[in-house]
Scaffold this motif. Structure first.
Motif, PDB file in Angstrom:
ATOM      1  N   VAL A  33      -4.911   4.088  -0.500  1.00 29.30           N
ATOM      2  CA  VAL A  33      -5.073   3.333   0.757  1.00 29.30           C
ATOM      3  C   VAL A  33      -6.361   2.514   0.685  1.00 29.30           C
ATOM      4  O   VAL A  33      -6.388   1.331   1.055  1.00 29.30           O
ATOM      5  N   ASP A  74      -4.870  -1.053   1.156  1.00 31.00           N
ATOM      6  CA  ASP A  74      -4.695  -1.432   2.558  1.00 31.00           C
ATOM      7  C   ASP A  74      -5.750  -2.484   2.935  1.00 31.00           C
ATOM      8  O   ASP A  74      -6.942  -2.284   2.692  1.00 31.00           O
ATOM      9  N   THR A  96       0.840  -1.204   0.000  1.00 31.07           N
ATOM     10  CA  THR A  96       0.000   0.000   0.000  1.00 31.07           C
ATOM     11  C   THR A  96       0.872   1.251   0.000  1.00 31.07           C
ATOM     12  O   THR A  96       0.609   2.207  -0.736  1.00 31.07           O
TER      13      THR A  96
END
Lengths: 420, 261
Positions: free
Chosen positions: B153, B157, B7
């Motif tokens: 993100v 993520d 990420t």
């Protein structure tokens, strides 16, 4: 034209609050979670409330259709409920042994909602969490089936892994199905055979920012059978809708029987008590799972609860909620039709949800109208269902329709050509 | 919170390097450095971003490599961690195409790429400013990095992906009122194709809106010196539209600072 409100003392108080309280006002009563859009249209703090009305710290009067997000069911400062509470205060509240009126309240509640036992806590999240613990203990299984768009409190088991303060492991036993989707539920059960402890759901879909949906014909009966056949505890979260559709509980209203049912908001007209009610076969489990709290057996809320339920029964409250909701939504729809505004009303009249349909699907027009209503003294929200209470009158409903109609005209005039 | 290196590589490429697009637009010196370049640089990171940095006519754009574009330089990184070290100036990528152009482009501190990224990072990290214009530039760059960071993100993520998938399809417009705007575009529903894209301008037909009322508010919130809830109460942070979209976006936003620190 109705005078629009200003909020100088509200703003001043919020500035003070922000210094000593996280977020100023945290949670669903605050400007952020309460979706007060724009915040300049809304009051933040109340000075007093009575019946269906409240007055903010600037002295502005509001007809309130949020009812404290549910607890105001008999009317703010209801004389009968408050009298019972005040009498109990003189006798004792949080004592070393519970007051005998806890038993009176449990007897009244279980006979009202047709369940075998009642366990008292304080908040809705207390009882939904307890229901999950009981179901896991009783079944020896771990997974929970949720219905998408659900809200069962803020404990980590109710959240998604991205929620601040929640970790992935809190959510690893969560399964999700869509509302009214029996085939989806069958699939989830088949894929998690022998792992599912409980199915938890509100009695109808009252998620935020979505039109509220009632159960399809036969839905709850099919859910009931699937739960019974697969040893899954059926939990109904009736915290929001309880005592507004039926005093017998929303499971009985929709023609099925929950194993566990959670009550809170409308239980004692704002006095702090929640209750988990259940069937006999889970009583032993409820007594075994360790669960208690410092204030859970306080007597004052029990006294208030008894007075509240008796008053709701004596006044055929649910019929009144329905009648007032129908009168209000009919009045709003009449104006909307005249102004060619695509207003959508959904959910039961006692808990109506409003939304102005817009092609962009962005709620801007709806939020503008709601803000104009609030500025003129009708306290509604743009994201959440509303609540009727026993003190609501035809006169207040009609006044509301007048104010909201004026607000709608203002909104329409702000967008020439949009509503032709 | 754990930092996911993959990420971070995507954030470094699309959010940090991606902000060069705006840096050269706003800063004359940066623009003149960029104008002296006319080349396409591909960063090929194994198990990470594979994108191009395009210098053309004094402008820079950062895009995903489409497999077709002619490149002048190709820089290889063996993994996302290696790329992150390159961004930190602690490693060099392997030039697999255009060795001499690479040396000219980023071989020493005075090379154009090093100058641009170094100066931009310096301005974005600065706490004391020489003048209001510099402070405004710093805030605008931080704003664009933040919005692009949300997309990366959210897409990459492992925890933020939960929130990203629940963002309804449509456009979320973020901005500093009358100063600058960006739009996050969500596509792919709640399934495996769900993703966010950042464009650095205001798109029409937004479904949700988050607007800082001033540079001061934006800077205070981005730097973590102001409380977002207090700003909403006071009206300096205006949120409206489909709030469930913003609710999920905020969950991603909570995670972004650890990658942009």
């Amino acid at each position: 034209m109705t005078k629009t409100y200003t909020y100088s003392k509200n703003v001043e108080t919020m500035a003070r609050a922000g210094k000593v309280i996280p977020s100023g006002v945290y949670g669903h009563l605050g400007p952020a979670e309460g979706c007060m859009i724009p915040s300049s249209a809304y009051p933040f703090f109340i000075d007093r409330a009575k019946g269906s009305e409240m007055w903010d710290v600037d002295g502005n009067r509001f007809i309130d259709f949020m009812c404290g997000y549910g607890p105001n069911v008999t009317g703010y400062c209801d004389e009968d409920v408050d009298k019972a509470a005040l009498e109990q205060i003189k006798k004792g509240n949080c004592t070393s042994l519970p007051s005998h009126i806890m038993v009176d309240f449990a007897e009244l509640l279980t006979s009202t909602v047709k369940k075998d036992w009642a366990f008292f806590c304080k908040n809705g999240g207390d009882v939904t969490t307890f229901a999950i613990m009981i179901s896991r203990y009783y079944t020896g299984k771990k997974k929970i089936v949720f219905v998408n768009n659900y809200y069962h409190g803020v404990a980590p088991w109710t959240q998604k892994p991205d929620s601040p303060g929640t970790i992935l492991e809190d959510c690893c036993n969560s399964l999700y199905v869509d509302w009214n989707d029996i085939e989806g539920l069958k699939k989830v059960i088949a894929e998690n055979k022998d792992d599912i402890a409980c199915f938890i759901s509100t009695p109808y879909m009252h998620g935020n920012f979505v039109d509220n949906e009632l159960p399809a014909e036969g839905y709850w009966q099919a859910v009931r059978k699937l739960c019974t056949d697969n040893n899954i505890v059926l939990i109904v979260d009736d915290i929001r809708a309880g005592f507004r559709l039926s005093l017998e509980g929303s499971d009985n209203y929709f023609g099925f029987e929950a194993d566990l049912i959670c009550f809170c908001k409308a239980l004692a007209n704002g006095y702090n008590v929640s209750a988990l009610c259940g069937k006999e076969f889970l009583k032993g489990a409820a007594g075994t799972v360790p669960y208690t709290g410092s204030y859970w057996m306080s007597a004052v809320p029990f006294a208030a609860g008894i007075a509240n339920i008796n008053k709701l029964k004596a006044n055929d409250a649910c019929a009144h909620f329905k009648a007032m909701g129908e009168r209000l939504t009919a009045g709003l729809m009449k104006t909307a039709n005249e102004l060619n505004v695509p207003l959508v009303v959904s959910g039961p009249p006692a808990l109506f949800y409003l939304r102005i349909n817009d092609p962009a699907g962005n709620f801007l027009i709806h939020q503008e109208w709601v803000a104009e209503c609030v500025r003129r003294g009708v306290f509604i929200t743009n994201h959440h269902n509303h609540f009727m209470n026993l003190s609501m009158t035809k006169e207040l409903v009609d006044e509301t329709v007048t104010i909201c109609s004026e607000a709608m005209e203002v909104m329409v005039n702000n967008h020439p050509g949009m509503f032709k | 919170m754990t930092i996911d290196v993959k990420t971070l590589a995507f954030v470094n490429f699309y959010a940090a390097m991606g902000t060069l697009e705006k840096y050269v637009e706003y800063d004359e010196t940066a623009r003149s450095i960029a104008a002296a370049q006319d080349l396409t640089v591909r960063f090929k990171v194994k198990d990470g971003p594979d994108g191009v940095l395009i210098f053309e006519g004094g402008k820079i754009s950062v895009q995903k490599y489409d497999g077709m574009r002619k490149t002048d330089i190709v820089l290889w990184c063996k993994d996302p961690d290696n790329f992150n070290k390159v961004v930190d100036g602690k490693a060099m990528p392997i030039p697999v195409k255009g060795l001499f152009k690479t040396l000219a482009f980023m071989g020493k501190p005075t090379s154009p790429f090093m100058q641009l990224t170094g100066k931009m990072a310096e301005i974005m990290r600065k706490k004391e400013f020489d003048n209001p214009a510099e402070r405004e530039l710093s805030t605008k760059l931080a704003f664009y990095a933040m919005v692009a960071g949300i997309a990366q993100v959210g897409n990459n993520d492992p925890i933020a992906r939960y929130a990203m998938k629940r963002v309804l399809d449509g456009k979320i417009v973020l901005g500093i009122k009358d100063v600058c705007y960006a739009t996050l575009i969500k596509k792919g529903g709640n399934g495996p194709d769900a993703h966010l894209t950042c464009v650095r301008h205001k798109e029409p037909d937004g479904r949700a809106f988050m607007t800082f009322d001033s540079i001061d508010t934006a800077k205070g919130l981005i730097d973590g010196e102001l409380d977002a809830m207090a700003c909403i109460s006071g009206g300096s942070l205006d949120t409206r539209g489909h709030m469930l979209m913003l609710d999920n976006l905020n969950k991603i936003l909570n995670i972004v600072p650890k990658y942009l620190a």
